[in-house]
Design a protein around this motif. Structure first.
Motif, PDB file in Angstrom:
ATOM      1  N   LEU A  30       0.828  -1.211   0.000  1.00 32.51           N
ATOM      2  CA  LEU A  30       0.000   0.000   0.000  1.00 32.51           C
ATOM      3  C   LEU A  30       0.859   1.256   0.000  1.00 32.51           C
ATOM      4  O   LEU A  30       0.710   2.106  -0.885  1.00 32.51           O
ATOM      5  N   ILE A  31       1.764   1.382   0.968  1.00 37.94           N
ATOM      6  CA  ILE A  31       2.544   2.614   1.117  1.00 37.94           C
ATOM      7  C   ILE A  31       3.441   2.844  -0.093  1.00 37.94           C
ATOM      8  O   ILE A  31       3.635   3.983  -0.530  1.00 37.94           O
ATOM      9  N   ALA A  32       3.983   1.764  -0.643  1.00 43.13           N
ATOM     10  CA  ALA A  32       4.907   1.918  -1.775  1.00 43.13           C
ATOM     11  C   ALA A  32       4.235   2.552  -2.989  1.00 43.13           C
ATOM     12  O   ALA A  32       4.897   3.216  -3.793  1.00 43.13           O
ATOM     13  N   ARG A  33       2.937   2.364  -3.142  1.00 41.68           N
ATOM     14  CA  ARG A  33       2.232   2.883  -4.315  1.00 41.68           C
ATOM     15  C   ARG A  33       1.720   4.315  -4.119  1.00 41.68           C
ATOM     16  O   ARG A  33       1.166   4.899  -5.045  1.00 41.68           O
ATOM     17  N   LEU A  34       1.862   4.861  -2.924  1.00 46.55           N
ATOM     18  CA  LEU A  34       1.403   6.232  -2.680  1.00 46.55           C
ATOM     19  C   LEU A  34       2.406   7.221  -3.261  1.00 46.55           C
ATOM     20  O   LEU A  34       3.617   7.030  -3.167  1.00 46.55           O
ATOM     21  N   ASN A  35       1.881   8.294  -3.848  1.00 48.29           N
ATOM     22  CA  ASN A  35       2.746   9.297  -4.468  1.00 48.29           C
ATOM     23  C   ASN A  35       3.320  10.250  -3.430  1.00 48.29           C
ATOM     24  O   ASN A  35       2.754  10.444  -2.355  1.00 48.29           O
ATOM     25  N   GLY A  36       4.416  10.856  -3.803  1.00 46.36           N
ATOM     26  CA  GLY A  36       5.114  11.814  -2.955  1.00 46.36           C
ATOM     27  C   GLY A  36       6.586  11.821  -3.311  1.00 46.36           C
ATOM     28  O   GLY A  36       7.208  10.753  -3.395  1.00 46.36           O
ATOM     29  N   THR A  37       7.134  13.001  -3.543  1.00 43.69           N
ATOM     30  CA  THR A  37       8.540  13.129  -3.934  1.00 43.69           C
ATOM     31  C   THR A  37       9.408  13.271  -2.689  1.00 43.69           C
ATOM     32  O   THR A  37       9.226  14.219  -1.899  1.00 43.69           O
TER      33      THR A  37
END
Length: 622
Positions: A30-37
């Motif tokens: 789940l967390i790996a697929r969340l966006n954010g730079t």
């Protein structure tokens, strides 16, 4: 001795822990697929006590000098990503009010305390991460300090406002106590729906959630994660529902799709079948279905499980019940426009619309010879609803109660999402069935009580102006009304009971049913019931007090049961009211036709069926 020069490629222990934490959060589906730079900084820019900041632009600043373990870094990064995923920077989600513009449109104006809103969002995210048990939390569980479910940021904000919190103590965030970890709140994000503007972080979160569910289900079943292997055509069709069709997406995530030619040959599966107890769908790869046809077939099997058709058979002929459910489901899928109907194994009739499976079964039960020659997706004379450990049995059972709950919940959640977003079209009949699954069935004895209410209204008291008693003799000229019950004959308030006493009946079940009958009869002030015992012949027991009926029952067991003579005996009796209702207690092994020209009802043990379509009510007791 010459000093050793420090290698320019060597990283500090703090940065090494940070890189380790980044790698850990990338392993979570789940967390790996969340966006954010992610942007790495040092203590010069952020200070030693601030671990991370997230900006409304989507950039997450990480302090490599912060004293965190790799698991704490994974938690911190997930915390910042979830601020973006939950839309905490969106103006529409912040507390505020609607303002009417000169052109007549309305705009949401934020009017919140920014530090307090940051604190509310931190509490919400921290509770979420505690619930999914990810990483090592850097704060205490908010549930230990705040009441309620903590599932709404606005409600948390309102609670903090009412209790006088200032938001200065950011103990649940990823920054130091005096700094907000959400930067850019002074410029809330506004999305124009007329221009199809959406929050990409929230949309990506929905995508990530769907795929993470698939990965978890696959790993729990001992299979490779969904994101790390190639899909077969059938699995791609199932993934289509997860990504594009919320109504069935939850069901699709909970099923394994098996394309094993040898298994299909062993179970005689021509195209497809569903095993509800094993949460498996079998697809014959030799069927040669196109992608659109696979979507239709899989949706068909998903609905069999989601609508609990395996559990609703309730003593009906399993194959005929399967045929009837196929007609109903295929009609809905055609209206919904899901995929394409395959040519083989398809049961579809345009005239059979807006009919429940139970009603359609009662209509078709007379055409057993015709229906026994029809094909399902499993094949000729075989139902595609299977249960058990791959046995192919179509009998119902309760061995997968938790799965049944999951199927119902998945459909109901999909329906709620549809109602909120309006995506796609769902026939009214399907909506009614899904909502009916959420409501527990009315117990048979309560329905029996309602039946008594319809036929035996409470005895009403009426006024009388008869001569007063001697105690009122001092003022005999003053009329004083009083209430008296209606004077009715004993036979005017009665009902008939025809009891099947053949050898196939269970004496314990008869007593159980009669106990309920007696209790309701006494409650409705019914003094007597006319009782007839039936097996091979009818035996008139006359009028009995309801509480005495059970003691007079004897299971005689003289062969097959014919109940029509018992009904005719009651109807033709001179001392039985012409409008008296009749209650028939039987196990269903009776003649194939009965003529009852007055109000009546059947009491049948659960799991048994009548061999004809009854005109009166049927109560299935157990």
């Amino acid at each position: 001795m010459a000093n050793k020069k420090k290698s320019p490629n060597r990283i500090s222990p703090g940065e090494e822990r940070l890189n380790h934490g980044i790698a850990l959060q990338r392993k979570n589906p789940l967390i790996a697929r969340l966006n954010g730079t992610l942007q790495v900084c040092g203590k010069q820019a952020m200070g030693r006590e601030t671990a991370a900041l997230v900006h409304s632009s989507g950039t997450i600043y990480l302090n490599k000098d912060a004293l965190l373990s790799p698991m704490e870094w994974a938690y911190t990064i997930a915390h910042c990503k979830l601020h973006l995923a939950f839309g905490h920077f969106d103006a529409e989600r912040m507390p505020g009010y609607e303002k009417e513009l000169p052109d007549g449109s309305r705009q949401w104006v934020t009017s919140c305390n920014q530090p307090l809103w940051n604190m509310a969002c931190d509490i919400y995210v921290s509770k979420f991460l505690y619930d999914i048990k990810f990483g090592s939390p850097t704060c205490a569980n908010p549930a230990d300090s705040f009441p309620g479910s903590l599932t709404d940021e606005r409600k948390i904000y309102q609670y903090l406002m009412e209790r006088g919190f200032s938001g200065k103590n950011q103990s649940y965030g990823t920054a130091c106590d005096t700094v907000m970890d959400m930067q850019g709140l002074e410029r809330p994000l506004i999305y124009d729906s007329k221009r199809n503007q959406v929050n990409e972080y929230m949309a990506n979160f929905a995508y990530a959630l769907a795929y993470s569910v698939s990965d978890v289900v696959s790993e729990a079943g001992g299979h490779e994660a969904v994101s790390h292997r190639k899909f077969t055509q059938s699995e791609k069709a199932a993934q289509w529902f997860i990504n594009h069709y919320p109504l069935l997406g939850g069901l699709a995530a909970g099923f394994r799709i098996l394309e094993d030619y040898r298994l299909c040959m062993a179970e005689e599966i021509s195209i497809a079948a569903v095993n509800v107890d094993e949460a498996e769908i079998y697809v014959n790869p030799a069927a040669g279905l196109s992608f659109e046809e696979l979507k239709f077939v899989l949706a068909h099997e998903f609905l069999h499980a989601g609508l609990c058709h395996h559990d609703r058979c309730q003593g009906r002929d399993p194959y005929l019940w399967n045929i009837v459910c196929d007609y109903v489901i295929n009609g809905w899928l055609n209206d919904m426009g899901i995929g394409e109907m395959p040519e083989r194994g398809l049961l579809y009739d345009e005239t059979l619309k807006n009919i429940s499976a139970e009603n359609l079964y009662d209509r078709m039960v007379k055409d057993l010879k015709k229906l026994s020659k029809l094909d399902t997706f499993r094949g000729y004379q075989k139902g595609d609803i299977m249960s058990g450990s791959g046995s192919g049995s179509s009998q119902t059972g309760h061995t997968a109660t938790s799965l049944d709950d999951f199927y119902r919940s998945a459909l109901q959640n999909g329906l709620e999402y549809y109602c909120q977003t309006g995506r796609g079209y769902i026939p009214a009949g399907l909506i009614e069935e899904i909502r009916a699954l959420a409501m527990p069935p009315i117990p048979w004895d309560v329905r029996l009580g309602n039946w008594f209410d319809c036929h035996f209204a409470p005895l009403e008291k009426r006024r009388t102006y008869a001569r007063p008693s001697r105690r009122q003799g001092s003022t005999p000229d003053i009329p004083r009304p009083s209430y008296v019950t209606a004077d009715l004959s004993a036979h005017s308030r009665t009902f008939g009971v025809v009891i099947d006493t053949s050898g196939s009946m269970n004496a314990k079940l008869i007593g159980y049913a009669l106990g309920a009958v007696a209790s309701y009869a006494v409650a409705k002030e019914v003094p007597y019931a006319r009782v007839v015992f039936c097996d091979a012949a009818a035996y008139d027991a006359g009028y009995l007090a309801p509480e005495d009926i059970a003691g007079r029952v004897q299971v005689r067991g003289r062969g097959g049961t014919v109940l029509q003579p018992g009904v005719d005996l009651l109807v033709g009796a001179a001392d039985f009211p012409k409008d008296g209702p009749i209650l028939i207690i039987t196990d269903g092994f009776i003649e194939e036709h009965m003529s009852i020209r007055r109000a009546h009802a059947f009491l049948v043990p659960r799991g048994r069926r009548l061999p004809f379509r009854p005109k009166g009510d049927v109560f299935y007791f157990q």
